[in-house]
Design an enzyme around this catalytic site. Structure first.
Site, PDB file in Angstrom:
ATOM      1  N   CYS A   1      14.652  26.801  -9.046  1.00 16.97           N
ATOM      2  CA  CYS A   1      14.106  28.079  -9.484  1.00 16.97           C
ATOM      3  C   CYS A   1      15.211  28.847  -9.354  1.00 16.97           C
ATOM      4  O   CYS A   1      16.361  28.732  -9.545  1.00 16.97           O
ATOM      5  CB  CYS A   1      12.831  28.324  -8.664  1.00 16.97           C
ATOM      6  SG  CYS A   1      13.261  28.341  -7.018  1.00 16.97           S
TER       7      CYS A   1
ATOM      8  N   HIS B   1      25.064  21.936  29.510  1.00 15.30           N
ATOM      9  CA  HIS B   1      25.665  20.836  29.923  1.00 15.30           C
ATOM     10  C   HIS B   1      25.316  20.967  31.626  1.00 15.30           C
ATOM     11  O   HIS B   1      26.015  22.124  32.136  1.00 15.30           O
ATOM     12  CB  HIS B   1      27.122  20.704  29.650  1.00 15.30           C
ATOM     13  CG  HIS B   1      27.576  19.199  30.039  1.00 15.30           C
ATOM     14  ND1 HIS B   1      27.955  19.012  31.086  1.00 15.30           N
ATOM     15  CD2 HIS B   1      27.784  18.152  29.098  1.00 15.30           C
ATOM     16  CE1 HIS B   1      28.346  17.792  31.169  1.00 15.30           C
ATOM     17  NE2 HIS B   1      28.145  17.241  30.019  1.00 15.30           N
TER      18      HIS B   1
END
Length: 624
Positions: free
Chosen positions: A31, A547
């Site tokens: 579109c 971590h």
């Protein structure tokens, strides 16, 4: 290959791979701003992976289509996608037809209607603009309706509506897998002058003794849609018993000989009645309270656009326009674009950063030209308060225009290009003047509110400032993720982190082992075996890695407990994982907890003072 072609090729390859590869793609269209994929399995693509591609602004999965938002240059990207997938025009049509069998009833109906109508939207909008300009020229006395110039240009503007049965008939033939020239001829039969004159004459005519209803099918939509569907069924039937060597001539003869009479005797009158009922129902709902209807549509139409569901309204709006000659609903919808333009203006005026101001003004210009996605995805969504500014501006203006009785008289574009469509063919009236006033009001109101909501937020680590999900400039504040001492990432005793091989960030030397979410987001990765690390996508699209400990993957989960799963939504302070500091130390590892920004999405990292003691969920340590 030019630089732009190379960029588009790379983008196309990345998108095709991210949506499951070319084997998963049935068809792809576009579109104004989106690649619209029809996929065999729409669960294969991972939204996070698709959105992470450079050049992709967002993803939607609605209406049976997987929509990848690219921008206004999407039409230039689509050919590269098709080339990579090896999809030709014939493949596209056959693939779409095959996929319809797998869709639910609603998706099949939606795709069918859209496929018949969408090809003529461009010419319809062009016609509406030309009509508006002609009306202005007549009003100011530069033309009269008998001038050859006026007649020529009016024919150019009105032909697409008058001959709609022929144009839609051709498109419908393709959608229904029927000979499109046959369905176009059926549309032409609805308009054939001698037949139209005979039917409308006094006494009318009959077909095999059956009276033919006096009706006009110029500028109609639903009669030819249904007639084309019936023709497709008859064509399939004819091919079953007519010898192949005679089908070229006899199948069209069979279809036309049956469908044209059926169209005039049954299909046309029934569908004209349905069209009238549908139009009356829509206008009736709006007519109960034009103010309330205007407020709701003006406020929330762009939300429907955002969800990718707006195309489903197109058949209703076109039917409304061609049945009654005008439409109040589409008039109000046009104001929402002006409200978003105001949102972008207010944002731009508030920003001190040159790049952000440029972005704001660019989004405003795009919205005024009828394309709202840049404003929605660059400004409104990152700061939902600015989106609310557009809702308020559009809602107020929509209510006023609804009360004034404003109507759209011709399909037109959005933004500035909507104005010609608001011109009554009989002359300038409240629809024209009212729309301009309401559009400026929508833009002004949204701009003022957006300016207020777009204020920069000053964050101080020492004040323990409250953390917002997304700031006005699109950044996110990061809270401490564990109690301890804040360290610069360069001091982490692991070169992977200290040399920023994975990205920039910060670290904390913890005093306890409970790690919590530093901001709102979604868990996108979890180390399920070692339980020592996880990834989060933040509200502004940035991705971070947390971590726990250094080289603790070697512990294989011993002493670690993961508290969340992939796909979970978390808020600032949500517990993510726990680990035993003593066990980490006994295993010979550092207990440092590291946060790395693995994908900043072009956001700038702003770090605060290190060396201070911080408390999880309270101290602001970073801004992305």
């Amino acid at each position: 290959m030019g630089k732009r072609d190379a960029e588009y090729t790379a983008l196309a390859k990345a998108v095709v791979e991210a949506v499951g590869g070319k084997e998963n793609i049935i068809s792809v269209t576009n579109c104004m701003t989106r690649l619209r994929f029809v996929l065999k399995d729409d669960t294969l693509p991972k939204a996070e992976k698709v959105k992470a591609i450079k050049g992709v602004a967002g993803v939607m999965n609605q209406g049976g289509q997987y929509q990848v938002i690219i921008g206004t240059h999407v039409s230039d990207v689509t050919p590269f996608v098709r080339q990579i997938c090896g999809i030709s025009t014939d493949d596209q049509e056959s693939g779409e037809a095959e996929n319809k069998k797998k869709d639910n009833l609603w998706n099949r109906f939606f795709k069918t209607i859209s496929g018949c109508i969408m090809p003529m939207i461009g010419p319809m909008i062009a016609g509406g603009i030309i009509k508006g300009i002609l009306t202005i020229l007549v009003t100011v006395g530069l033309l009269t309706k008998t001038d050859g110039t006026y007649l020529m240009l009016y024919a150019a503007s009105d032909a697409v509506l008058y001959f709609m049965p022929i144009i839609v008939g051709f498109s419908a033939g393709k959608v229904f897998n029927c000979n499109p020239y046959v369905t176009a001829v059926i549309g032409a039969a609805f308009l054939y002058p001698d037949l139209v004159n005979a039917v409308s004459a006094e006494g009318g005519i009959t077909f095999l003794g059956i009276p033919v209803a006096n009706a006009s099918y110029a500028s109609t939509l639903f009669p030819i849609l249904m007639a084309s569907f019936v023709a497709s069924l008859l064509e399939k039937l004819g091919k079953k018993f007519i010898p192949r060597m005679l089908q070229l001539m006899l199948v069209p003869s069979f279809v036309l000989a049956l469908t044209v009479p059926l169209a005039w005797l049954v299909i046309g009158p029934v569908m004209n009645t349905v069209s009238g009922i549908l139009s009356s129902a829509v206008n009736g709902v709006f007519g109960i309270s034009p103010v309330v209807g205007g407020v709701l549509i003006g406020a929330f139409w762009q939300v429907i656009v955002l969800l990718g569901l707006h195309a489903a309204f197109i058949p209703i709006l076109i039917n409304n326009l061609v049945t009654t000659g005008s439409d109040p609903i589409n008039a109000v919808m046009g104001l929402t674009v002006w409200a978003l333009a105001g949102t972008a203006l207010g944002y731009a005026l508030r920003q001190k950063d040159v790049e952000k101001r440029t972005t704001g003004f660019g989004c405003m210009a795009s919205a005024l030209c009828g394309v709202t996605e840049p404003t929605i995805y660059s400004i409104a969504l990152p700061n939902i308060k600015t989106f609310a500014a557009a809702w308020v501006g559009g809602g107020i203006a929509g209510g006023v225009l609804g009360a004034l009785g404003g109507r759209l008289y011709g399909m037109a574009g959005d933004g500035l290009f909507r104005i010609p469509g608001m011109i009554n063919p009989l002359g300038l009236d409240v629809s024209f003047y009212g729309f301009i006033i309401c559009a400026l009001a929508a833009m002004g109101t949204a701009a003022v509110l957006s300016f207020i909501f777009s204020g920069e937020k000053v964050v101080s680590i020492s004040e323990g400032a409250e953390i917002n999900e997304v700031n006005s400039d699109g950044s996110v504040d990061i809270a401490a993720f564990v109690d301890g001492t804040l360290l610069p990432i360069e001091k982490v005793e692991d070169e992977t982190f200290s040399q920023k091989l994975l990205g920039d960030g910060v670290a904390i030397e913890p005093v306890d082992g409970l790690v919590s979410a530093p901001a709102s987001g979604k868990i996108v990765t979890v180390m399920e075996d070692s339980k020592h690390a996880l990834g989060i996508e933040l509200a502004n699209g940035t991705e971070i890695l947390i971590h726990a400990g250094l080289d603790t993957v070697d512990m294989k989960g011993e002493g670690f407990e993961m508290l969340v799963s992939e796909g979970d939504a978390v808020k600032k302070g949500t517990p993510l994982l726990k680990f035993d500091l003593d066990k980490v130390a006994k295993a010979g590892h550092k207990k440092t907890v590291v946060l790395v920004v693995t994908d900043a999405k072009d956001h700038i990292l702003k770090k605060f003072a290190t060396g201070e003691n911080v408390k999880a969920g309270e101290s602001c340590i970073l801004q992305i």
